[in-house]
Write a protein that holds these residues in place. Structure first.
Motif, short mmCIF file in Angstrom:
data_model
loop_
_atom_site.label_atom_id
_atom_site.label_comp_id
_atom_site.label_asym_id
_atom_site.label_seq_id
_atom_site.Cartn_x
_atom_site.Cartn_y
_atom_site.Cartn_z
N VAL A 5 0.85 -1.19 0.00
CA VAL A 5 0.00 0.00 0.00
C VAL A 5 0.89 1.24 0.00
O VAL A 5 1.80 1.36 0.81
CB VAL A 5 -0.92 0.03 1.25
N VAL A 7 0.77 5.14 0.74
CA VAL A 7 -0.09 6.01 1.55
C VAL A 7 0.12 7.48 1.19
O VAL A 7 1.26 7.92 1.05
CB VAL A 7 0.18 5.80 3.06
N GLU A 14 -10.78 10.38 2.14
CA GLU A 14 -10.21 9.06 2.38
C GLU A 14 -10.74 8.09 1.35
O GLU A 14 -11.95 7.99 1.14
CB GLU A 14 -10.55 8.59 3.79
N GLU A 15 -9.81 7.40 0.69
CA GLU A 15 -10.21 6.40 -0.30
C GLU A 15 -9.10 5.39 -0.49
O GLU A 15 -7.95 5.64 -0.15
CB GLU A 15 -10.58 7.05 -1.63
N LEU A 16 -9.47 4.26 -1.05
CA LEU A 16 -8.54 3.18 -1.32
C LEU A 16 -8.74 2.75 -2.76
O LEU A 16 -9.85 2.40 -3.16
CB LEU A 16 -8.79 2.00 -0.37
N TYR A 24 -2.17 -1.34 -3.73
CA TYR A 24 -3.21 -0.33 -3.54
C TYR A 24 -2.59 1.04 -3.28
O TYR A 24 -1.44 1.14 -2.85
CB TYR A 24 -4.09 -0.68 -2.34
N ALA A 26 -3.67 4.35 -0.92
CA ALA A 26 -4.61 4.80 0.11
C ALA A 26 -4.39 6.28 0.39
O ALA A 26 -3.27 6.73 0.57
CB ALA A 26 -4.39 4.00 1.39
N LEU A 41 -4.85 4.44 8.24
CA LEU A 41 -4.71 3.42 7.19
C LEU A 41 -5.27 2.08 7.64
O LEU A 41 -6.00 1.41 6.89
CB LEU A 41 -3.24 3.27 6.80
N LEU A 44 -9.01 2.25 7.56
CA LEU A 44 -9.49 2.24 6.18
C LEU A 44 -9.44 0.83 5.59
O LEU A 44 -10.41 0.37 4.97
CB LEU A 44 -8.65 3.21 5.34
N LEU A 45 -8.33 0.14 5.80
CA LEU A 45 -8.19 -1.22 5.26
C LEU A 45 -9.15 -2.20 5.94
O LEU A 45 -9.72 -3.08 5.28
CB LEU A 45 -6.75 -1.70 5.42
N TYR A 48 -12.52 -1.65 4.42
CA TYR A 48 -12.57 -2.08 3.02
C TYR A 48 -12.67 -3.59 2.89
O TYR A 48 -13.43 -4.11 2.08
CB TYR A 48 -11.31 -1.57 2.30
#
Length: 70
Positions: A5, A7, A14-16, A24, A26, A41, A44-45, A48
């Protein structure tokens, strides 16, 4: 499952985004100070992938923008 990821701290939203299999990008609101971006993070993960926050760990790159997550 292990993923890479990248960052982007202090983002507007906030998005992924999935780049490829296992990679990914993030974007998080939190600044890159005192581990706040890492905490954001992980949240968020976890959201998701629909797993608890305790099951998301940073294996490599704690102080880097590119991280290996398990």
């Amino acid at each position: 499952m292990k993923i890479w990821v990248s960052v982007k701290p202090r983002a507007k939203r906030e998005e992924l985004k999935k780049i490829s299999a296992g990679e990914y990008i993030a974007s998080v609101h939190a600044p890159d100070r005192e581990g706040k971006a890492n905490e954001a993070l992980i949240e968020l993960l976890a959201g998701y992938f629909s797993v608890p926050k305790s099951s998301v760990t940073i294996i490599r790159g704690v102080s880097s923008r590119r991280k290996l997550i398990e």
